[in-house]
Write an enzyme that holds these catalytic residues in place. Structure first.
Site, PDB file in Angstrom:
ATOM      1  N   TYR A  52       0.834  -1.210   0.000  1.00 56.36           N
ATOM      2  CA  TYR A  52       0.000   0.000   0.000  1.00 56.36           C
ATOM      3  C   TYR A  52       0.867   1.259   0.000  1.00 56.36           C
ATOM      4  CZ  TYR A  52      -3.570  -3.341   1.585  1.00 56.36           C
ATOM      5  OH  TYR A  52      -4.403  -4.427   1.727  1.00 56.36           O
ATOM      6  N   HIS A 110       0.712 -11.616   2.532  1.00 59.56           N
ATOM      7  CA  HIS A 110      -0.350 -10.928   1.786  1.00 59.56           C
ATOM      8  C   HIS A 110      -1.107 -11.871   0.850  1.00 59.56           C
ATOM      9  CE1 HIS A 110      -1.379  -6.595   0.369  1.00 59.56           C
ATOM     10  NE2 HIS A 110      -2.424  -7.376   0.223  1.00 59.56           N
TER      11      HIS A 110
HETATM   12  N1  LIG Z   1      -5.481  -8.763   1.972  1.00 53.71           N
HETATM   13  C1  LIG Z   1      -5.809  -8.367   0.766  1.00 53.71           C
HETATM   14  O1  LIG Z   1      -5.464  -8.988  -0.243  1.00 53.71           O
HETATM   15  C2  LIG Z   1      -6.630  -7.112   0.613  1.00 53.71           C
HETATM   16  C3  LIG Z   1      -7.180  -6.793  -0.639  1.00 53.71           C
HETATM   17  C4  LIG Z   1      -7.966  -5.644  -0.723  1.00 53.71           C
HETATM   18  C5  LIG Z   1      -8.195  -4.858   0.423  1.00 53.71           C
HETATM   19  N2  LIG Z   1      -7.602  -5.186   1.608  1.00 53.71           N
HETATM   20  C6  LIG Z   1      -7.826  -4.381   2.856  1.00 53.71           C
HETATM   21  O2  LIG Z   1      -9.222  -4.220   3.049  1.00 53.71           O
HETATM   22  C7  LIG Z   1      -9.506  -2.824   3.137  1.00 53.71           C
HETATM   23  C8  LIG Z   1     -10.903  -2.532   2.632  1.00 53.71           C
HETATM   24  O3  LIG Z   1     -11.061  -2.943   1.299  1.00 53.71           O
HETATM   25  P1  LIG Z   1     -11.334  -1.921   0.097  1.00 53.71           P
HETATM   26  O4  LIG Z   1     -10.653  -0.643   0.427  1.00 53.71           O
HETATM   27  O5  LIG Z   1     -10.976  -2.636  -1.144  1.00 53.71           O
HETATM   28  O6  LIG Z   1     -12.921  -1.819   0.047  1.00 53.71           O
HETATM   29  P2  LIG Z   1     -14.148  -1.412   0.989  1.00 53.71           P
HETATM   30  O7  LIG Z   1     -13.683  -0.995   2.351  1.00 53.71           O
HETATM   31  O8  LIG Z   1     -15.151  -2.495   0.895  1.00 53.71           O
HETATM   32  O9  LIG Z   1     -14.730  -0.169   0.207  1.00 53.71           O
HETATM   33  C9  LIG Z   1     -14.032   1.035   0.142  1.00 53.71           C
HETATM   34  C10 LIG Z   1     -14.779   1.953  -0.821  1.00 53.71           C
HETATM   35  O10 LIG Z   1     -16.116   2.148  -0.337  1.00 53.71           O
HETATM   36  C11 LIG Z   1     -16.340   3.543  -0.090  1.00 53.71           C
HETATM   37  N3  LIG Z   1     -17.083   3.606   1.179  1.00 53.71           N
HETATM   38  C12 LIG Z   1     -16.586   3.403   2.428  1.00 53.71           C
HETATM   39  N4  LIG Z   1     -17.572   3.495   3.334  1.00 53.71           N
HETATM   40  C13 LIG Z   1     -18.701   3.770   2.666  1.00 53.71           C
HETATM   41  C14 LIG Z   1     -20.046   3.971   3.060  1.00 53.71           C
HETATM   42  N5  LIG Z   1     -20.386   3.906   4.344  1.00 53.71           N
HETATM   43  N6  LIG Z   1     -20.953   4.242   2.099  1.00 53.71           N
HETATM   44  C15 LIG Z   1     -20.607   4.303   0.796  1.00 53.71           C
HETATM   45  N7  LIG Z   1     -19.353   4.092   0.355  1.00 53.71           N
HETATM   46  C16 LIG Z   1     -18.399   3.827   1.287  1.00 53.71           C
HETATM   47  C17 LIG Z   1     -14.976   4.179  -0.003  1.00 53.71           C
HETATM   48  O11 LIG Z   1     -15.029   5.500  -0.495  1.00 53.71           O
HETATM   49  P3  LIG Z   1     -14.567   6.786   0.422  1.00 53.71           P
HETATM   50  O12 LIG Z   1     -13.135   6.542   0.798  1.00 53.71           O
HETATM   51  O13 LIG Z   1     -14.738   7.924  -0.523  1.00 53.71           O
HETATM   52  O14 LIG Z   1     -15.497   6.821   1.592  1.00 53.71           O
HETATM   53  C18 LIG Z   1     -14.148   3.290  -0.936  1.00 53.71           C
HETATM   54  O15 LIG Z   1     -14.293   3.707  -2.275  1.00 53.71           O
HETATM   55  C19 LIG Z   1      -8.397  -2.184   2.297  1.00 53.71           C
HETATM   56  O16 LIG Z   1      -8.297  -0.799   2.504  1.00 53.71           O
HETATM   57  C20 LIG Z   1      -7.223  -2.986   2.775  1.00 53.71           C
HETATM   58  O17 LIG Z   1      -6.806  -2.510   4.049  1.00 53.71           O
HETATM   59  C21 LIG Z   1      -6.840  -6.306   1.722  1.00 53.71           C
END
Ligand SMILES: NC(=O)c1ccc[n+]([C@@H]2O[C@H](COP(=O)([O-])OP(=O)(O)OC[C@H]3O[C@@H](n4cnc5c(N)ncnc54)[C@H](OP(=O)(O)O)[C@@H]3O)[C@@H](O)[C@H]2O)c1
Length: 280
Positions: A52, A110
């Site tokens: 990240y 990861h």
């Molecule tokens: N281990 C792995 O392989 C892996 C892979 C992917 C992700 N991750 C981890 O998981 C975390 C979360 O996953 P993600 O970032 O892919 O997706 P997510 O948390 O499911 O969704 C994030 C998106 O949703 C929006 N959002 C957040 N809260 C909201 C709400 N209450 N209403 C409407 N929209 C909302 C955010 O926009 P805004 O920022 O504009 O609010 C952003 O665009 C990552 O940040 C990372 O730490 C791990």
């Protein structure tokens, strides 16, 4: 009823708050600001990763928050290109330097990157790093049952956590069951479903209306009802707050089942085959 003071006790005796803050895409000064705001709102688990490119930002946000080190838990992850044992050790030492921390609370592999086939080496490195006190809890991410079995058979050490893609379109019944059978805590990445969030599905929208909450809050509560630890990411203070404010209501069995029923064969966000998006 899961409450905002609830913690999960891991299989190594350590504990984690039941909701964490995702940081993918949060970088630089803007990222620091978003993370500081998340800490102000009340998040106490920050999910970072080498890939990240924001570990320095996490460390800065933590210091600027004024919170005591022991009051915030920090996760980082070893990337696929660092699985060889000596590289994995160096990877974590470098992460600690960027974070400017003495230890991380949780470190994950990861991705298993099975075509490279060195995830067991990375796991041995994590076992050693934990013994050295540089990492408090060790776990994996995107591991299948076979990858878990390989790591456990080699070291006798069971991961504390398996962080997997999990959201209503991809509810992962089988892997949740596998994790539970090993005493491994499931964490949910992309818990809201990111760009394909199922906010308008009636199973979600009806529950939101019934409980007077937002669709996002319903989905995050569903993770808690499943016993999985969601890591919602938001750069917006209001959404950060809403995403943590999921303890004043609970979902009924039929609401939970209806949301889980949204699962579909093409529900995975990044395509069907976990090996097809090996991460380097
Ligand atoms: N281990 C792995 O392989 C892996 C892979 C992917 C992700 N991750 C981890 O998981 C975390 C979360 O996953 P993600 O970032 O892919 O997706 P997510 O948390 O499911 O969704 C994030 C998106 O949703 C929006 N959002 C957040 N809260 C909201 C709400 N209450 N209403 C409407 N929209 C909302 C955010 O926009 P805004 O920022 O504009 O609010 C952003 O665009 C990552 O940040 C990372 O730490 C791990």
């Amino acid at each position: 009823m899961v409450t905002d003071t609830a913690h999960y006790t891991l299989n190594d005796g350590n504990s984690l708050p039941v909701v964490g803050f995702g940081t993918a895409g949060l970088r630089g000064e803007e990222g620091v600001g978003a993370m500081q705001s998340a800490l102000e709102v009340g998040y106490r688990l920050i999910d970072s990763a080498v890939n990240y490119e924001n570990e320095a930002a996490v460390g800065t946000a933590l210091r600027r928050s004024g919170l005591a080190r022991e009051d915030v838990q920090v996760t980082t992850k070893i990337p696929g290109r660092h699985h060889e044992q000596a590289l994995a050790v160096k990877s974590v030492e470098d992460s600690l330097r960027r974070l400017e921390l003495e230890y991380v609370d949780l470190c994950l592999i990861h991705w298993p990157n099975p075509s490279v086939g060195k995830y067991v080496e990375a796991w041995r490195a994590l076992v050693d790093l934990r013994a050295r006190g540089l990492v408090r809890s060790i776990g994996v991410s995107n591991f299948t049952e076979q990858h878990l079995d390989d790591a456990i058979a080699d070291t006798g050490v069971t991961p504390a956590v398996n962080q997997i893609e999990l959201h209503p379109y991809f509810p992962q019944q089988d892997m949740r069951q596998v994790n539970a059978s090993h005493g491994i805590r499931t964490q949910s990445w992309s818990p809201l479903g990111k760009q394909r969030a199922p906010f308008e599905e009636s199973a979600v929208a009806n529950a939101a209306e019934a409980h007077g909450v937002t669709p996002g809050q319903v989905i995050l509560r569903w993770h808690l009802e499943l016993g999985s630890l969601p890591l919602p990411k938001s750069a917006t203070p209001l959404r950060q707050h809403q995403n943590l404010d999921v303890f004043g209501f609970s979902l009924s069995k039929s609401e939970i089942e209806a949301i889980t029923g949204l699962g579909r064969p093409d529900g995975r966000l990044f395509g069907g085959d976990p090996d097809a998006h090996e991460e380097m």
